[in-house]
Design a protein around this motif. Sequence first.
Motif, short mmCIF file in Angstrom:
data_model
loop_
_atom_site.label_atom_id
_atom_site.label_comp_id
_atom_site.label_asym_id
_atom_site.label_seq_id
_atom_site.Cartn_x
_atom_site.Cartn_y
_atom_site.Cartn_z
N ALA A 413 0.94 -5.17 7.28
CA ALA A 413 0.89 -5.59 5.88
C ALA A 413 1.26 -7.05 5.75
CB ALA A 413 1.85 -4.74 5.05
N TRP A 414 0.58 -7.74 4.86
CA TRP A 414 0.97 -9.10 4.48
C TRP A 414 2.16 -8.96 3.53
CZ3 TRP A 414 -1.68 -12.39 0.23
CH2 TRP A 414 -1.14 -13.69 0.23
N SER A 415 3.22 -9.72 3.79
CA SER A 415 4.49 -9.50 3.08
C SER A 415 4.42 -9.80 1.59
CB SER A 415 5.60 -10.35 3.72
OG SER A 415 5.27 -11.73 3.66
N THR A 416 3.43 -10.56 1.16
CA THR A 416 3.32 -10.83 -0.29
C THR A 416 2.03 -10.25 -0.87
OG1 THR A 416 2.42 -13.04 0.17
CG2 THR A 416 4.77 -12.88 -0.22
N ALA A 417 1.51 -9.21 -0.24
CA ALA A 417 0.33 -8.52 -0.78
C ALA A 417 0.72 -7.77 -2.06
CB ALA A 417 -0.24 -7.55 0.24
N GLY A 418 -0.07 -7.93 -3.10
CA GLY A 418 0.23 -7.30 -4.37
C GLY A 418 0.17 -5.79 -4.30
N GLY A 419 1.11 -5.13 -4.97
CA GLY A 419 1.10 -3.67 -5.03
C GLY A 419 2.27 -3.16 -5.84
N GLY A 420 2.13 -1.96 -6.36
CA GLY A 420 3.18 -1.36 -7.17
C GLY A 420 2.63 -0.36 -8.15
N VAL A 421 3.22 -0.32 -9.34
CA VAL A 421 2.89 0.69 -10.34
C VAL A 421 2.53 0.00 -11.65
CG1 VAL A 421 3.66 2.76 -11.55
CG2 VAL A 421 4.53 2.26 -9.26
N SER A 422 1.41 0.38 -12.22
CA SER A 422 0.99 -0.18 -13.52
C SER A 422 1.90 0.32 -14.63
CB SER A 422 -0.46 0.23 -13.82
OG SER A 422 -0.83 -0.16 -15.13
N THR A 423 2.14 -0.53 -15.60
CA THR A 423 2.85 -0.13 -16.81
C THR A 423 1.90 0.08 -17.98
OG1 THR A 423 3.24 -2.44 -17.40
CG2 THR A 423 4.96 -1.33 -16.12
N VAL A 424 0.59 -0.09 -17.72
CA VAL A 424 -0.41 -0.01 -18.78
C VAL A 424 -1.32 1.20 -18.61
CG1 VAL A 424 -2.37 -1.19 -19.87
CG2 VAL A 424 -0.38 -2.51 -19.09
N PHE A 425 -1.78 1.46 -17.39
CA PHE A 425 -2.81 2.47 -17.16
C PHE A 425 -2.24 3.72 -16.49
CE2 PHE A 425 -5.05 -1.62 -17.14
CZ PHE A 425 -5.97 -1.39 -18.16
N ALA A 426 -2.64 4.87 -17.02
CA ALA A 426 -2.21 6.15 -16.46
C ALA A 426 -2.91 6.40 -15.13
CB ALA A 426 -2.54 7.28 -17.44
N LYS A 427 -2.30 7.23 -14.33
CA LYS A 427 -2.87 7.58 -13.03
C LYS A 427 -4.19 8.32 -13.23
CE LYS A 427 -0.14 8.82 -9.75
NZ LYS A 427 0.83 9.58 -8.91
N PRO A 428 -5.28 7.82 -12.66
CA PRO A 428 -6.57 8.50 -12.84
C PRO A 428 -6.62 9.80 -12.04
CG PRO A 428 -6.80 6.62 -11.37
CD PRO A 428 -5.40 6.58 -11.89
N SER A 429 -7.51 10.68 -12.43
CA SER A 429 -7.59 12.01 -11.80
C SER A 429 -7.93 11.93 -10.33
CB SER A 429 -8.62 12.87 -12.54
OG SER A 429 -9.91 12.26 -12.47
N TRP A 430 -8.66 10.87 -9.91
CA TRP A 430 -9.06 10.77 -8.51
C TRP A 430 -7.96 10.24 -7.62
CZ3 TRP A 430 -8.21 5.75 -7.59
CH2 TRP A 430 -8.47 4.81 -8.59
N GLN A 431 -6.87 9.72 -8.18
CA GLN A 431 -5.82 9.12 -7.34
C GLN A 431 -4.89 10.21 -6.83
OE1 GLN A 431 -3.35 5.82 -8.92
NE2 GLN A 431 -3.81 4.80 -6.99
N THR A 432 -5.37 10.92 -5.82
CA THR A 432 -4.66 12.07 -5.27
C THR A 432 -4.34 11.84 -3.80
OG1 THR A 432 -6.75 13.14 -4.67
CG2 THR A 432 -5.84 13.65 -6.85
N GLY A 433 -3.41 12.64 -3.29
CA GLY A 433 -3.09 12.60 -1.87
C GLY A 433 -2.24 11.42 -1.47
#
Length: 717
Positions: A413-433
């Motif tokens: 992993a690149w140490s400053t690669a963007g990632g985390g949790v949205s505060t705007v959008f709900a988890k879509p149905s396909w985001q499983t596993g």
Amino acid sequence: MRHRSLAVAAAIAVLPLTAVSLGVSGAQAATPHAAPRVALPNTVNPAVAHSEKKGDVPAEQQISVAVSLKLRNAAELDRFLTAVTTPGAPEFGKYLTPQQFSDRFAPTQQAVDQVKAYLAAQGLTVGDVSANRQVVNAHGTAAQISQAFATHESSYLDRQSSRAFFANDAAASIPAELASVVQGVSGLDNHAVRKGRIAAPNAATATPSGMTPAQYQGAYNLNRTGADGTGTTVALWEFDGYKASDLTTYDAQYGLTGPAVSTVPVDGADYDSSPGQGEGEVELDSEIVRGAAPKATQLLYEAPNSDQGEIDMANKIVADNKVSVISISWGTCEPDTTASSMTAVDNAFKQAAAQGISVFSASGDDGSRDCTRSASGSGVTSVDFPASSPHQTGVGGTNLKVSGTNTYSSESAWSTAGGGVSTVFAKPSWQTGTGIGGTMRTVPDVASNADPQSGFAIYSGGAWAVYGGTSAAAPLWAGYAAQFNQKAKAAGQPALGEASPRLYAVANSSSYGSAFHDVTTGANQDFSTKAGYDQVTGWGSPVADALTTALLGGTTGGTTPPPTGGCTAAQLIGNGGFETGTAAPWNTSSGVVDNSSSEPAHSGSWKAWLDGYGSAHTDTLSQTVSVPAGCASATLTFALHIDTAETGSTAYDTLTLKAGSTTLKTWSNADAAAGYVQQTLDLSSFAGKTVTLTFTGTEDGSNQTSFVIDDVALNVK
């Protein structure tokens, strides 16, 4: 007794809202509005809360706004977007044209006219309307804008970024009559500026250094798919320009040939004669796509760097419908812009998904603290938009090591690669596993090389430099999608379309280990990599040939349900609430789909009304569905209202429901009730079959009976 004529009356049009211009004097006025108003949520830029107010915006200052309109039939659109990306579903890969999308889901012309009439009545100059009717642009003085949206425009200083900007002090509002059609308004502030997700290059050199096309093609097996992007078109989403001579120098250095890049101006923007500081970003995007898919056509859309410019570009790309892939390397952290503006862009992405267009967005270069270099600051855990949109694929970053023979060696992993949790959008149905709880969308979905320490050789500004950033990862994945679409077309299969649902299906199958490089070392500020999905690298980077095979349903795949087992939960009925105002995909006799008030709908405005004439008459309503094999449950539900002038318990008028030649149930005037009654039927025995569901209403020669049907659904699991 309620009768209706065999002639179908035209629906009464909603008249444009008439408004009285209230006039504003030299200063902005908080003029009270006589008509009830409704606040538009999420229309205040969050930067207002931590910035210093300096005074009023001059009343005569010109401000441009984009009024975004609501999509129609939201539930049906969500159902369609699931079905169109689900292999084995009847609608899989049956993408819509822009006209078909507009007919079913876009705001109506009536809604557009209503909004235009209101804006004009407030003294604003109404400008362009997007071709897909999702956006109405207008401009006027600050006084007129304040009057139209019942807010106040002030000047602010953002000390974090040392930026002066203007913004509305409180939420905008609109007359209640517009609340059902207006999604939001953008342009009331000019704080949010999109930034390229590019890591600063090393010193320019006369000769190239850094990763070459041959190296990343070899590492990710892009050179083993048998495709080069021929016959495909990629849109580059840009807020600056480029020099054609830089692109041709890059191509010549690496022996790449393909169609010349074409510029598509948005809102009059065309930076190519004098590119600004974002030139390197634009040229990086183009050169990486060229390296991954040399023969793909590139359309470079250039827009003003503003909320309105971004919204207009999103809608122009999908309305033009000239591309099958969009690459985005510009973004803002979610807390630095309004949710109203983000929703407007996401609505355009929904149209992209419906039309089979893949969108790949850089996840950002400040790790899980995406606002580090912006107003909200590094103390806020945040993700980047558009990468947080649930209708595109967010691309994170890695450090890639390549062997001397241009093959994959290792990745972290690149140490400053963007990632985390949205505060705007709900988890879509396909985001499983993913192994991650919570109800909100997580970012990214996938990743590829981005660390400037393993960066790319890029020619920009007349010199060579090594560039990194997730700005390089997004166009690499876009180039892969162009390759895939070429292969899919040759195989008689649909384009990739909305990529994430299909990529997650492969990742959750036995093909994961062969189709992705799972990155399991490294971290950003708040999240660490792990086996499988993580919030730094998503599912990992592509093994292009194996991933292509899996997506096409080959032996390393897992996305096509087997003939006798496996089932993807889905809702199979199209236009079950009839809210498109047309029958399709139903087949009906004349006048069945109806929005008159004589028989109210169960929900919304439209329903299917069979019979009700008080004379000998037969109406039909039918739709063909395919119930996937392996589904343990198939449940048909609908709301039925039976209204009759008949008396007694004798069945004079009947409604029969059949699946193919099998009669499922019959109702009659004797089953009449005061309101709707929910009906539930088990269709599990039809798994693995394609059947036509047919409602037939039959009236005898006297006393009407109306059979009114609404909210039809067939859920399988």
